[in-house]
Write an enzyme that holds these catalytic residues in place. Sequence first.
Site, short mmCIF file in Angstrom:
data_model
loop_
_atom_site.label_atom_id
_atom_site.label_comp_id
_atom_site.label_asym_id
_atom_site.label_seq_id
_atom_site.Cartn_x
_atom_site.Cartn_y
_atom_site.Cartn_z
N HIS A 137 7.16 -31.20 10.37
CA HIS A 137 6.38 -29.98 10.13
C HIS A 137 5.33 -30.15 9.03
O HIS A 137 4.41 -29.34 8.93
CB HIS A 137 7.32 -28.83 9.78
CG HIS A 137 8.35 -28.58 10.84
ND1 HIS A 137 8.02 -28.09 12.09
CD2 HIS A 137 9.68 -28.82 10.85
CE1 HIS A 137 9.12 -28.03 12.82
NE2 HIS A 137 10.14 -28.45 12.10
N ASP A 159 0.87 -1.17 0.00
CA ASP A 159 0.00 0.00 0.00
C ASP A 159 0.91 1.23 0.00
O ASP A 159 2.14 1.12 -0.18
CB ASP A 159 -1.00 -0.03 1.17
CG ASP A 159 -0.35 0.21 2.53
OD1 ASP A 159 0.90 0.28 2.61
OD2 ASP A 159 -1.10 0.33 3.52
N HIS A 160 0.33 2.41 0.18
CA HIS A 160 1.11 3.65 0.15
C HIS A 160 2.19 3.68 1.23
O HIS A 160 3.30 4.16 1.00
CB HIS A 160 0.19 4.87 0.29
CG HIS A 160 -0.70 4.79 1.50
ND1 HIS A 160 -1.74 3.89 1.59
CD2 HIS A 160 -0.68 5.47 2.67
CE1 HIS A 160 -2.33 4.05 2.77
NE2 HIS A 160 -1.70 4.99 3.44
N HIS A 171 9.79 -23.98 9.39
CA HIS A 171 8.73 -24.69 10.11
C HIS A 171 7.34 -24.51 9.51
O HIS A 171 6.51 -25.41 9.61
CB HIS A 171 8.69 -24.23 11.58
CG HIS A 171 9.81 -24.79 12.40
ND1 HIS A 171 9.80 -24.82 13.77
CD2 HIS A 171 11.00 -25.35 12.03
CE1 HIS A 171 10.92 -25.38 14.23
NE2 HIS A 171 11.67 -25.69 13.18
N ARG A 195 1.74 -30.59 10.23
CA ARG A 195 1.23 -29.36 10.86
C ARG A 195 0.81 -28.34 9.81
O ARG A 195 -0.23 -27.70 9.93
CB ARG A 195 2.30 -28.77 11.79
CG ARG A 195 2.61 -29.73 12.94
CD ARG A 195 3.86 -29.37 13.70
NE ARG A 195 4.15 -30.38 14.70
CZ ARG A 195 5.31 -30.53 15.31
NH1 ARG A 195 6.30 -29.71 15.04
NH2 ARG A 195 5.48 -31.48 16.20
N ARG A 210 6.95 0.80 8.43
CA ARG A 210 7.08 1.87 9.43
C ARG A 210 7.69 1.37 10.74
O ARG A 210 7.94 2.16 11.65
CB ARG A 210 5.70 2.48 9.71
CG ARG A 210 5.15 3.29 8.54
CD ARG A 210 3.73 3.76 8.83
NE ARG A 210 3.25 4.64 7.76
CZ ARG A 210 1.96 4.93 7.55
NH1 ARG A 210 1.03 4.40 8.32
NH2 ARG A 210 1.61 5.74 6.57
N THR A 246 2.58 -1.59 8.95
CA THR A 246 2.94 -2.51 10.04
C THR A 246 3.15 -3.94 9.57
O THR A 246 3.68 -4.75 10.33
CB THR A 246 1.81 -2.55 11.09
OG1 THR A 246 0.61 -3.00 10.42
CG2 THR A 246 1.58 -1.18 11.72
N CYS A 301 3.15 -3.16 4.09
CA CYS A 301 2.30 -2.03 4.47
C CYS A 301 2.97 -1.35 5.65
O CYS A 301 4.14 -1.60 5.93
CB CYS A 301 0.86 -2.47 4.76
SG CYS A 301 0.62 -3.55 6.18
C1 RB5 Z 1 -1.95 2.76 6.44
O1 RB5 Z 1 -2.05 3.97 7.12
C2 RB5 Z 1 -1.78 1.61 7.42
O2 RB5 Z 1 -2.94 1.44 8.15
C3 RB5 Z 1 -1.41 0.35 6.69
O3 RB5 Z 1 -0.26 0.56 5.93
C4 RB5 Z 1 -1.11 -0.88 7.53
O4 RB5 Z 1 -0.19 -0.58 8.54
C5 RB5 Z 1 -2.26 -1.63 8.01
O5 RB5 Z 1 -2.15 -2.70 8.60
#
Ligand code: RB5
Length: 143
Positions: free
Chosen positions: A132, A7-8, A97, A135, A108, A66, A64
């Site tokens: 493994h 994503d951005h 595994h 599983r 980020r 996170t 993304c």
């Molecule tokens: C975008 O602001 C953010 O929410 C996205 O990149 C991500 O971290 C979502 O899980």
Amino acid sequence: MIALGSDHAGFELKEKIKKYLEEKKVETKDYGCFSDDPVDYPDYAEKVAKAVANGDADRGILVCGTGLGMSMSANKLPGIRAALCWNEKAAEMSRKHNDANVLCLGARLIDHTDALRIVDVWLKTSFDGGRHIKRVEKINKIV
Ligand code: RB5
């Protein structure tokens, strides 16, 4: 072929990963996004996860902010084992595994140089098989 998506919030790191893999002669296909204009991460997770699930791609990498939204979305598709990895050890174990077929990264939350090392380890590590296998098969059977 490795399918790439972001994503951005993950765009900049996805571009770095693409360049890095191209330099290493690893074939990639970029499923977007293509700028840092705001988009919705599930749209790109779906594209990459479908490419892996239907065999168009060998594996996928999703980025993304996170890595959480990408992993949640990609794991909705049958046959996808998307692993959110924050260091090289997690990347190694997700392959050994769990036979992870999609790597998710949080642009980020992790250093981008570390991210390239994580990608390296994740791509070069094989599934251990053995104990493994059953599983992973059990993961695949969960509906
Ligand atoms: C975008 O602001 C953010 O929410 C996205 O990149 C991500 O971290 C979502 O899980």
